[in-house]
Design an enzyme around this catalytic site. Structure first.
Site, PDB file in Angstrom:
ATOM      1  CB  SER A 139      -0.893  -0.003   1.248  1.00 32.69           C
ATOM      2  OG  SER A 139      -1.489   1.253   1.459  1.00 32.69           O
ATOM      3  CE1 TYR A 164      -4.313  -2.515   5.247  1.00 32.38           C
ATOM      4  CE2 TYR A 164      -3.808  -0.203   4.826  1.00 32.38           C
ATOM      5  CZ  TYR A 164      -4.070  -1.489   4.363  1.00 32.38           C
ATOM      6  OH  TYR A 164      -4.064  -1.728   3.008  1.00 32.38           O
ATOM      7  CE  LYS A 168      -1.710  -4.169   3.162  1.00 31.51           C
ATOM      8  NZ  LYS A 168      -1.957  -5.439   2.438  1.00 31.51           N
TER       9      LYS A 168
END
Length: 354
Positions: A139, A164, A168
């Protein structure tokens, strides 16, 4: 597993797609099946639906043995071993993971456990079965709050603003370290910008459970009458209309990027880790997205300006020159088409797959 095992796709070239019943995963399954690959999907259905895979079968008219589904988690080592034993996996496309930014701040342990620890289990089992070719769903959040726009792969990784994003970034580092310790096969890290849209058939699309976390699914639910108005978080950013600017990319373009990554793996003559941005290279503001959606659905979309959200940045869009130069990939759909396809999906499926 060597690079040559990928080769030109045949009905026996098998790709394990974790999270393959999800939004991006399902569209990627369509492109893989249309490209001649065999697909094995592993998904725990926590944020997806098995109905979606039945629609993938309908879209592609694939034979039953070309799309095989296992319900379960990437944390389930026994299940993963079963899958790798029963099927000769040539490469992995790894989507599986929780993805709600806001929720990740409320449930950090669950996010680190599922996303990070789950990836460790997946990589452990893959290594034991000598599967070294992997495409990871990363991302643009790994860039944090960047100082330079557009964002290229050479930009330093920043500090993600939420758990989150941290998962990643951490997984990327694990994959770099894993490859350095045993440089066989290829690992491709695809840093997505903002996927929207749906398959042109209107049969599959984004189906958020509960209140949507992203802009376009929320706009779509307002357009279909499920919600009263869109919340616009901040109109005082240093942008043309004061609202945040992001790089929105059609989910089908994104899915095709994964197929291009596999094709590149099959043709490269070196073991490596490569990073690619997948976006359009163009930023669109929140209000521009709302106007494009109004054009697509033929009705006004009411919105209300609200205070900025903590952690939001003003502008983020990609430089995708590397993906074009190396993979031969570039986005082909514009914002209006993205909104048209999103509206077709939403209007035909107001309650998603339910």
């Amino acid at each position: 597993m060597t690079l040559s095992n990928l080769g030109k796709p045949t009905a026996e070239t098998c790709i394990l797609v974790t999270g393959g019943a999800g939004y991006i995963g399902s569209h990627t399954c369509v492109e893989l099946l249309n490209g001649g690959y065999k697909v094995v999907v592993l998904d725990d259905l926590s944020n997806s639906s098995a109905v979606c895979l039945e629609r993938v079968r309908k879209i592609t008219a694939c034979e039953p043995e070309q799309l095989i589904f296992f319900e379960g988690s990437i944390l389930d080592e026994a299940l993963l071993n079963h899958i790798f034993t029963q099927h000769t996996i040539d490469a992995i496309i790894h989507f599986a993971g929780y993805k709600a930014v806001g929720e990740s701040t409320e449930k950090p342990l669950e996010y680190y456990w599922n996303n990070f620890a789950g990836t460790l289990v997946l990589c452990k089992v893959a290594r034991e079965h000598q599967v070294n070719n992997l495409v990871f769903s990363s991302s643009a959040t790994v860039y944090g709050d960047p100082e330079t726009i557009p964002l290229s792969e050479d930009c330093p990784k920043g500090t993600p603003t939420n758990p989150y994003g941290h998962t990643k970034s951490m997984i990327e580092q694990v994959l770099f370290d894993l490859h350095a310790s045993d440089p066989h096969g290829c690992i491709v890290l695809l840093r997505y910008f903002n996927p929207i849209g749906a398959h042109v058939s209107g049969l599959i699309g984004e189906d958020p459970k509960g209140i949507p976390n992203n802009l376009v699914p929320y706009v779509a639910q307002v357009a279909v009458g499920k919600r009263e108005h869109v919340g616009v978080f901040g109109d005082d950013y240093p942008t043309t209309d004061g609202t945040g600017v992001r790089d929105y990319i059609h989910v089908v373009d994104l899915a095709r990027g994964h197929v291009k990554a596999l094709e590149w793996m099959a043709n490269t003559d070196k073991a490596c880790v490569e990073v690619f941005n997948l976006g359009t290279g163009t930023g669109s503001s929140v209000l521009e997205v709302i106007k494009a959606y109004e054009q697509a659905c033929g009705k006004p979309i009411p919105y209300r300006v609200q205070p900025r959200r903590a952690g939001d940045i003003a502008v983020s869009y990609a430089s995708c020159e590397k993906a074009l130069r190396v993979l031969g990939w570039e986005a082909s759909f514009d914002l209006v088409r993205m909104c048209e396809d999103s509206w077709r999906w939403q209007s035909n499926n107001p309650d998603g797959y339910r």
